[in-house]
Design a protein around this motif. Structure first.
Motif, PDB file in Angstrom:
ATOM      1  N   ARG A 354      89.327   3.911 -67.093  1.00  0.00           N
ATOM      2  CA  ARG A 354      89.463   4.865 -68.286  1.00  0.00           C
ATOM      3  C   ARG A 354      90.970   5.341 -68.393  1.00  0.00           C
ATOM      4  N   ALA A 355      91.833   5.155 -69.360  1.00  0.00           N
ATOM      5  CA  ALA A 355      93.143   5.415 -69.612  1.00  0.00           C
ATOM      6  C   ALA A 355      93.159   7.098 -69.636  1.00  0.00           C
ATOM      7  N   ILE A 356      94.132   7.603 -68.662  1.00  0.00           N
ATOM      8  CA  ILE A 356      93.989   8.944 -68.749  1.00  0.00           C
ATOM      9  C   ILE A 356      95.711   9.455 -69.210  1.00  0.00           C
ATOM     10  N   ASN A 357      96.339   8.401 -69.586  1.00  0.00           N
ATOM     11  CA  ASN A 357      97.612   8.472 -70.199  1.00  0.00           C
ATOM     12  C   ASN A 357      97.787   7.155 -71.173  1.00  0.00           C
ATOM     13  N   ASP A 358      98.662   7.483 -72.157  1.00  0.00           N
ATOM     14  CA  ASP A 358      98.973   6.388 -73.121  1.00  0.00           C
ATOM     15  C   ASP A 358      99.852   5.494 -71.994  1.00  0.00           C
ATOM     16  N   VAL A 359      99.239   4.181 -72.140  1.00  0.00           N
ATOM     17  CA  VAL A 359     100.125   3.155 -71.117  1.00  0.00           C
ATOM     18  C   VAL A 359     100.159   1.587 -71.924  1.00  0.00           C
ATOM     19  N   GLU A 360     101.295   0.976 -71.710  1.00  0.00           N
ATOM     20  CA  GLU A 360     101.413  -0.219 -72.194  1.00  0.00           C
ATOM     21  C   GLU A 360     100.903  -1.355 -71.392  1.00  0.00           C
ATOM     22  N   LEU A 361     100.205  -2.213 -71.817  1.00  0.00           N
ATOM     23  CA  LEU A 361      99.746  -3.452 -71.093  1.00  0.00           C
ATOM     24  C   LEU A 361     100.129  -4.456 -71.913  1.00  0.00           C
ATOM     25  N   GLY A 362     100.621  -5.591 -71.630  1.00  0.00           N
ATOM     26  CA  GLY A 362     100.941  -6.830 -72.294  1.00  0.00           C
ATOM     27  C   GLY A 362     101.717  -6.390 -73.536  1.00  0.00           C
ATOM     28  N   GLY A 363     102.574  -5.431 -73.603  1.00  0.00           N
ATOM     29  CA  GLY A 363     103.388  -5.061 -74.923  1.00  0.00           C
ATOM     30  C   GLY A 363     102.438  -4.359 -75.807  1.00  0.00           C
ATOM     31  N   ILE A 364     101.348  -4.096 -75.487  1.00  0.00           N
ATOM     32  CA  ILE A 364     100.456  -3.257 -76.377  1.00  0.00           C
ATOM     33  C   ILE A 364     100.124  -1.978 -76.035  1.00  0.00           C
ATOM     34  N   LYS A 365     100.184  -0.672 -76.636  1.00  0.00           N
ATOM     35  CA  LYS A 365      99.947   0.379 -76.239  1.00  0.00           C
ATOM     36  C   LYS A 365      98.597   0.683 -76.282  1.00  0.00           C
ATOM     37  N   VAL A 366      97.858   1.158 -75.013  1.00  0.00           N
ATOM     38  CA  VAL A 366      96.511   1.540 -74.819  1.00  0.00           C
ATOM     39  C   VAL A 366      96.647   2.953 -74.870  1.00  0.00           C
ATOM     40  N   PRO A 367      95.815   3.614 -75.709  1.00  0.00           N
ATOM     41  CA  PRO A 367      95.950   5.121 -75.769  1.00  0.00           C
ATOM     42  C   PRO A 367      94.936   5.633 -74.763  1.00  0.00           C
ATOM     43  N   ARG A 368      95.378   7.156 -74.502  1.00  0.00           N
ATOM     44  CA  ARG A 368      94.727   7.834 -73.378  1.00  0.00           C
ATOM     45  C   ARG A 368      93.286   7.901 -74.131  1.00  0.00           C
ATOM     46  N   GLY A 369      92.181   7.754 -73.223  1.00  0.00           N
ATOM     47  CA  GLY A 369      90.897   8.050 -73.413  1.00  0.00           C
ATOM     48  C   GLY A 369      90.122   6.719 -73.740  1.00  0.00           C
ATOM     49  N   ALA A 370      90.993   5.480 -73.914  1.00  0.00           N
ATOM     50  CA  ALA A 370      90.097   4.265 -74.162  1.00  0.00           C
ATOM     51  C   ALA A 370      89.662   3.675 -72.753  1.00  0.00           C
ATOM     52  N   HIS A 371      88.400   3.319 -73.087  1.00  0.00           N
ATOM     53  CA  HIS A 371      87.786   2.673 -72.051  1.00  0.00           C
ATOM     54  C   HIS A 371      88.475   1.075 -71.789  1.00  0.00           C
ATOM     55  N   VAL A 372      88.762   0.760 -70.557  1.00  0.00           N
ATOM     56  CA  VAL A 372      89.565  -0.241 -70.433  1.00  0.00           C
ATOM     57  C   VAL A 372      88.839  -1.309 -69.348  1.00  0.00           C
ATOM     58  N   LEU A 373      88.607  -2.495 -69.694  1.00  0.00           N
ATOM     59  CA  LEU A 373      87.625  -3.447 -68.784  1.00  0.00           C
ATOM     60  C   LEU A 373      88.549  -4.500 -68.109  1.00  0.00           C
ATOM     61  N   MET A 374      88.733  -4.555 -67.013  1.00  0.00           N
ATOM     62  CA  MET A 374      89.061  -5.858 -66.401  1.00  0.00           C
ATOM     63  C   MET A 374      87.873  -6.652 -65.904  1.00  0.00           C
ATOM     64  N   SER A 375      87.965  -8.062 -66.088  1.00  0.00           N
ATOM     65  CA  SER A 375      86.835  -8.779 -65.727  1.00  0.00           C
ATOM     66  C   SER A 375      87.115  -9.819 -64.626  1.00  0.00           C
ATOM     67  N   GLN A 376      86.661  -9.816 -63.400  1.00  0.00           N
ATOM     68  CA  GLN A 376      86.845 -10.811 -62.418  1.00  0.00           C
ATOM     69  C   GLN A 376      86.281 -12.260 -63.022  1.00  0.00           C
ATOM     70  N   TYR A 377      85.059 -12.135 -63.675  1.00  0.00           N
ATOM     71  CA  TYR A 377      84.346 -13.138 -64.046  1.00  0.00           C
ATOM     72  C   TYR A 377      85.081 -13.977 -65.247  1.00  0.00           C
ATOM     73  N   VAL A 378      85.720 -13.125 -66.222  1.00  0.00           N
ATOM     74  CA  VAL A 378      86.589 -13.888 -67.224  1.00  0.00           C
ATOM     75  C   VAL A 378      87.847 -14.411 -66.733  1.00  0.00           C
ATOM     76  N   THR A 379      88.472 -13.581 -65.966  1.00  0.00           N
ATOM     77  CA  THR A 379      89.826 -14.156 -65.420  1.00  0.00           C
ATOM     78  C   THR A 379      89.901 -15.336 -64.524  1.00  0.00           C
ATOM     79  N   HIS A 380      88.579 -15.042 -63.632  1.00  0.00           N
ATOM     80  CA  HIS A 380      88.775 -16.398 -63.003  1.00  0.00           C
ATOM     81  C   HIS A 380      88.260 -17.623 -63.353  1.00  0.00           C
ATOM     82  N   ARG A 381      87.903 -17.477 -64.755  1.00  0.00           N
ATOM     83  CA  ARG A 381      87.597 -18.947 -65.666  1.00  0.00           C
ATOM     84  C   ARG A 381      88.645 -18.922 -66.652  1.00  0.00           C
ATOM     85  N   ASP A 382      89.847 -18.593 -66.214  1.00  0.00           N
ATOM     86  CA  ASP A 382      90.823 -18.783 -67.614  1.00  0.00           C
ATOM     87  C   ASP A 382      91.569 -20.206 -66.871  1.00  0.00           C
ATOM     88  N   PRO A 383      91.617 -21.211 -67.911  1.00  0.00           N
ATOM     89  CA  PRO A 383      92.036 -22.291 -67.547  1.00  0.00           C
ATOM     90  C   PRO A 383      93.552 -22.224 -67.506  1.00  0.00           C
TER      91      PRO A 383
END
Length: 472
Positions: A354-383
């Motif tokens: 959960r973002a507790i501050n406005d934060v930039e990821l990949g050049g895109i601003k993620v606003p405070r309060g957004a749910h953020v999902l990393m996924s080992q499953y998805v990233t591990h299957r990236d060609p």
């Protein structure tokens, strides 16, 4: 005078020292923001619930490494690129707190390492570094071997065993013995039963707001509270008995009770109780799932059984020697197989934040309060990082392949200060079990390759029956 009512983790409020949880963001709150593209559908929530890993992977494939969507009316951001993962888990980790599901886990695990936030998390991690140092972990190797061999004595060539429950039972016996020693011998079935209920209820946590049902007067939810309180009672009773009778033992619980900083700070009895429950939950189910997947893949790729058996004979010649654990960690065949299974079937397959501050990821601003999902499953299957990502190819891990990957591309145990403290324990245990089974026998699927039943962990569906065969 009446005693004050005991406050168990299930009832305890969120610690005041934690960062406050920001308000969720709804569509009306983000209309002016330049959000990344993502799926929109009247059936979005249904698709998400039906196959969450598949939903996230399809979203990545269609919209890119960062996607946005709404669940329960709340904004979710999927961040799947390696650089984004590294930012969230390491370089910008203080802009995030644990996400959906973790408040519910805290009802069972209290302020254990898996659920706690700063500043409690860092304090606990510092105190627990020594008991989980690689030199101490290595001393558990002999116990792991002995318990594995005792368990396998029940298996007979030609019979069919339910490998899922068998691995659950074996890994539970190992973690319980190393953690508690004989203290838990009379409570094993009780703890397993309550832990099974707790895990089942915890795992239904991916959508926000589900925790509000835990107070409903329905048997399903009452069992969650009863199981959580039962686990708390067992753990606190064992800890209090050790302290009251001044029992000193060289098991993991003894080390946790004695752990101390240079300034003389120690974990409180209640904190030790929380950490023991965390170790039981995270120390057996996750490894059991990985092993069940591993034997399923070995059944589909039987060419690995003979070299595994040969490697086991070499490794176990060192049993009892000072370098026994080192031999296990450096055994190349089982190491590449385990790494590949962790890639394809990571035990923790999604990491909500959960973002507790406005934060930039990949050049895109993620606003405070957004749910953020990393996924080992998805990233591990990236060609971009793994050729033919859906194929089981242990050989890819040869020649220091992992060191060639960008940071954040492979993180089966998490990363940064949130990386699983028991990763070396799991690697040692898993490799020992695979090698010992290969030394004695082969396993063959009695049915089709299992499908996944992903919840909080990436578990195979069903009992996964396998036939025990003589080694070649």
């Amino acid at each position: 005078m009446a005693q004050p009512e005991l406050i168990t983790p299930f009832q305890a409020p969120r610690p005041e020292s934690y960062a406050p949880i920001p308000q969720p963001l709804h569509r009306r709150d983000v209309r002016s923001l330049d959000l990344p593209p993502g799926p929109t559908s009247a059936l979005l929530t249904l698709k998400f619930q039906r196959d969450t890993p598949g939903f996230l992977r399809q979203a990545r494939d269609e919209y890119g490494s960062m996607v946005s969507f709404f669940l329960g009316g709340q904004l979710f951001i999927g961040a799947f690129g390696a650089e984004m993962v590294h930012d969230i888990a390491v370089s910008k980790q203080h802009d995030f707190i644990k996400g959906v599901g973790f408040e519910r886990m805290r009802k069972v695990l209290g302020t254990g390492l898996l659920t706690n936030e700063e500043p409690i998390h860092l304090r606990h991690r510092r105190l627990m570094q020594s008991p989980f140092h690689i030199s101490k972990i290595s001393s558990y190797a002999q116990t792991m071997v002995e318990l594995t061999r005792r368990h396998l004595k029940k298996w007979k060539v030609g019979e069919v065993v339910a490998i899922g429950p068998e691995m659950m039972s074996l890994t539970f016996d190992i973690v319980a013995d190393i953690l508690f020693g004989s203290d838990i011998s009379g409570e094993t079935e009780r703890v397993q039963r309550s832990m099974h209920i707790a895990i089942d209820r915890i795992e239904r946590t991916m959508l926000p707001g589900l925790d509000k049902f835990d107070s409903w007067p329905l048997p399903y939810f009452r069992k969650f509270k009863d199981a959580a309180d039962d686990l708390y009672n067992v753990a606190t009773t064992i800890v209090e008995n050790r302290l009251r009778n001044e029992i000193k033992r060289d098991d993991l619980l003894g080390l946790l009770l004695e752990a101390e900083t240079k300034d003389g700070e120690k974990l409180t009895p209640a904190e030790v109780s929380d950490e023991t429950l965390t170790l039981i939950l995270s120390g057996h189910e996750t490894t059991a799932n990985v092993l069940t997947w591993a034997f399923s893949y070995l059944s589909e790729h039987p060419q690995y059984w003979v070299p595994l058996a040969a490697e086991a004979e070499v490794v176990f010649k060192h049993q009892g020697a000072d370098d026994f654990a080192l031999q296990i960690f450096s055994a190349p065949i089982v190491s590449t197989i385990f790494s590949e299974v962790l890639r394809l079937c990571p035990p923790v397959w999604v990491a909500p934040r959960r973002a507790i501050n406005d934060v930039e990821l990949g050049g895109i601003k993620v606003p405070r309060g957004a749910h953020v999902l990393m996924s080992q499953y998805v990233t591990h299957r990236d060609p971009r990082y793994f050729d033919n990502p859906d194929e089981f190819r242990p050989e890819r891990w040869q020649k220091d392949f992992e060191k060639s990957l960008p940071r954040g591309a492979y993180f089966p145990f998490g990363a940064g200060t949130r990386k699983c403290l028991g990763d070396q324990f799991a690697l040692l245990e898993g490799r020992i079990i695979i090698l010992e089974i290969a030394r004695q026998m082969r396993l063959e699927l009695a049915e089709v390759f299992p499908t996944a039943q992903p919840r909080a962990t990436y578990r195979p569906k069903g009992r996964v029956p396998m036939r025990v065969l003589a080694k070649l």
